[in-house]
Design an enzyme around this catalytic site. Structure first.
Site, PDB file in Angstrom:
ATOM      1  N   ASP A 133     -34.491 -34.177 -33.598  1.00  0.00           N
ATOM      2  CA  ASP A 133     -33.553 -33.713 -32.586  1.00  0.00           C
ATOM      3  C   ASP A 133     -33.163 -34.918 -31.723  1.00  0.00           C
ATOM      4  OD1 ASP A 133     -32.278 -32.554 -30.361  1.00  0.00           O
ATOM      5  OD2 ASP A 133     -33.639 -30.833 -30.317  1.00  0.00           O
ATOM      6  N   VAL A 134     -31.873 -35.209 -31.611  1.00  0.00           N
ATOM      7  CA  VAL A 134     -31.439 -36.379 -30.840  1.00  0.00           C
ATOM      8  C   VAL A 134     -31.800 -36.273 -29.363  1.00  0.00           C
ATOM      9  CG1 VAL A 134     -29.567 -37.021 -32.408  1.00  0.00           C
ATOM     10  CG2 VAL A 134     -29.107 -35.444 -30.497  1.00  0.00           C
ATOM     11  N   SER A 186     -14.085 -37.459 -29.727  1.00  0.00           N
ATOM     12  CA  SER A 186     -13.157 -36.393 -30.109  1.00  0.00           C
ATOM     13  C   SER A 186     -11.827 -36.665 -29.419  1.00  0.00           C
ATOM     14  CB  SER A 186     -13.725 -35.046 -29.641  1.00  0.00           C
ATOM     15  OG  SER A 186     -12.753 -34.018 -29.644  1.00  0.00           O
ATOM     16  N   TYR A 227     -18.690 -29.929 -23.637  1.00  0.00           N
ATOM     17  CA  TYR A 227     -18.216 -30.705 -24.778  1.00  0.00           C
ATOM     18  C   TYR A 227     -17.232 -31.780 -24.306  1.00  0.00           C
ATOM     19  CZ  TYR A 227     -16.225 -31.639 -29.421  1.00  0.00           C
ATOM     20  OH  TYR A 227     -15.799 -32.239 -30.581  1.00  0.00           O
ATOM     21  N   ASP A 243     -31.266 -35.403 -38.714  1.00  0.00           N
ATOM     22  CA  ASP A 243     -30.577 -34.182 -38.324  1.00  0.00           C
ATOM     23  C   ASP A 243     -31.599 -33.221 -37.743  1.00  0.00           C
ATOM     24  OD1 ASP A 243     -29.037 -31.535 -38.541  1.00  0.00           O
ATOM     25  OD2 ASP A 243     -27.567 -32.953 -39.334  1.00  0.00           O
ATOM     26  N   ILE A 244     -31.174 -32.351 -36.848  1.00  0.00           N
ATOM     27  CA  ILE A 244     -32.076 -31.382 -36.230  1.00  0.00           C
ATOM     28  C   ILE A 244     -32.564 -30.337 -37.220  1.00  0.00           C
ATOM     29  CG2 ILE A 244     -30.168 -29.925 -35.444  1.00  0.00           C
ATOM     30  CD1 ILE A 244     -31.803 -29.291 -32.924  1.00  0.00           C
ATOM     31  N   ASN A 247     -23.328 -39.475 -34.387  1.00  0.00           N
ATOM     32  CA  ASN A 247     -22.404 -38.447 -34.847  1.00  0.00           C
ATOM     33  C   ASN A 247     -22.808 -37.023 -34.471  1.00  0.00           C
ATOM     34  OD1 ASN A 247     -20.400 -37.242 -37.003  1.00  0.00           O
ATOM     35  ND2 ASN A 247     -22.429 -36.461 -37.566  1.00  0.00           N
TER      36      ASN A 247
END
Length: 272
Positions: free
Chosen positions: A75-76, A155, A173, A37-38, A102
């Site tokens: 960070d991805v 989504s 998004y 996770d960031i 995710n």
């Protein structure tokens, strides 16, 4: 006996929200977890993002179930760091079987003049970040020659247009979540001969910190559009575990021949 005994899952955005739920749910089925996770703030995101304490809590929840978890702050958007974290996790836990891309962000209450930057942040985190995740983890899956399962979290906004007309982050998004479907379909075809399955999951609104304030922000920006965002089934938002339950099936041997699909967990939203 769990459906994922002996398996190891790599999950991005694992510190809280859906990512934490996925980690706990797969651990319940016997999987060990590599979670990243960031744990930091992105400038265009107005709600408080995850922290190192959040990630530590996810690790504790997984370990409470008797499973192992390697948690890393990554960070991805940083492909090299993501590859290092994946390789380190595989060394520690011994293998890799499942990948859950995710990590995601949303944009409510964006200040004027920040549309271009927010659009780019959305694409970088939720499309480039997904590409980076696959690139970082695929070598381990292929080297094992035992198949595997990759799930990309999209989504309902990756299957239909829903929040156009608000801000650049929302456009980004939607573009990213649609783009994930294209990645999935390409990889599903490419990797099918190796028995590596690739699918997308498409939740409706999920009750997580990321969604906090989104409904109010939408109503203020575009009241008419906001009125059309309700689920057909009588629920305002679903729980993270509802999505995790679908993923637990999708990555298990019960779905061993399921690949290349877009799976809604949406209370009927896509059909609306």
């Amino acid at each position: 006996m769990g459906t994922l005994d002996g398996k190891v899952a790599f999950i991005t955005g694992a510190a809280r929200g859906q990512g934490r739920a996925h980690a706990v749910r797969l651990a319940e089925e016997g999987a060990d977890i590599i979670g990243i996770d960031i744990c930091d703030q992105i400038d265009t995101v107005t709600y408080p993002m995850s922290t190192k304490d959040d990630l530590a809590e996810t690790v504790a929840l997984v370990e409470k179930l008797g499973r192992r978890m390697e948690g890393s702050v990554v960070d991805v958007r940083n492909a090299d760091a993501l590859s290092d974290a994946a390789a380190r996790g595989v060394r520690e836990l011994g293998r890799l079987d499942i990948v859950i891309a995710n990590a995601g962000i949303m944009f409510q209450g964006l200040a004027p003049g920040r549309d271009n930057l927010a659009f780019r942040d959305a694409i970088d985190v939720m499309l480039v970040g997904v590409w980076n995740t696959i690139q970082a983890t695929l070598p381990a899956l292929q080297e094992q020659r035992e198949g595997g399962s990759i799930v990309l979290i999209s989504s309902v906004n990756g299957l239909k247009g829903m929040v156009a007309g608000t801000n650049g982050g929302n456009f980004g998004y939607a573009a990213a979540k649609h783009g994930i479907v294209g990645l999935m379909r390409m990889y599903a075809n490419l990797l099918a001969p190796e028995s590596i399955r690739v699918n997308t999951v498409h939740p409706t609104g999920v009750d997580t910190p990321m969604l906090a304030g989104f409904g109010e922000s939408m109503a203020a920006a575009n009241p008419a559009l906001a009125q059309g965002l309700g689920n057909p089934m009588p629920v305002g938002t679903i729980e993270p575990r509802d999505v995790s339950n679908a993923i637990a099936w999708l990555v298990s041997d019960a779905a061993r021949y399921v690949t290349g699909i877009t799976l809604p967990v949406d209370a009927g939203m896509v059909n609306k």
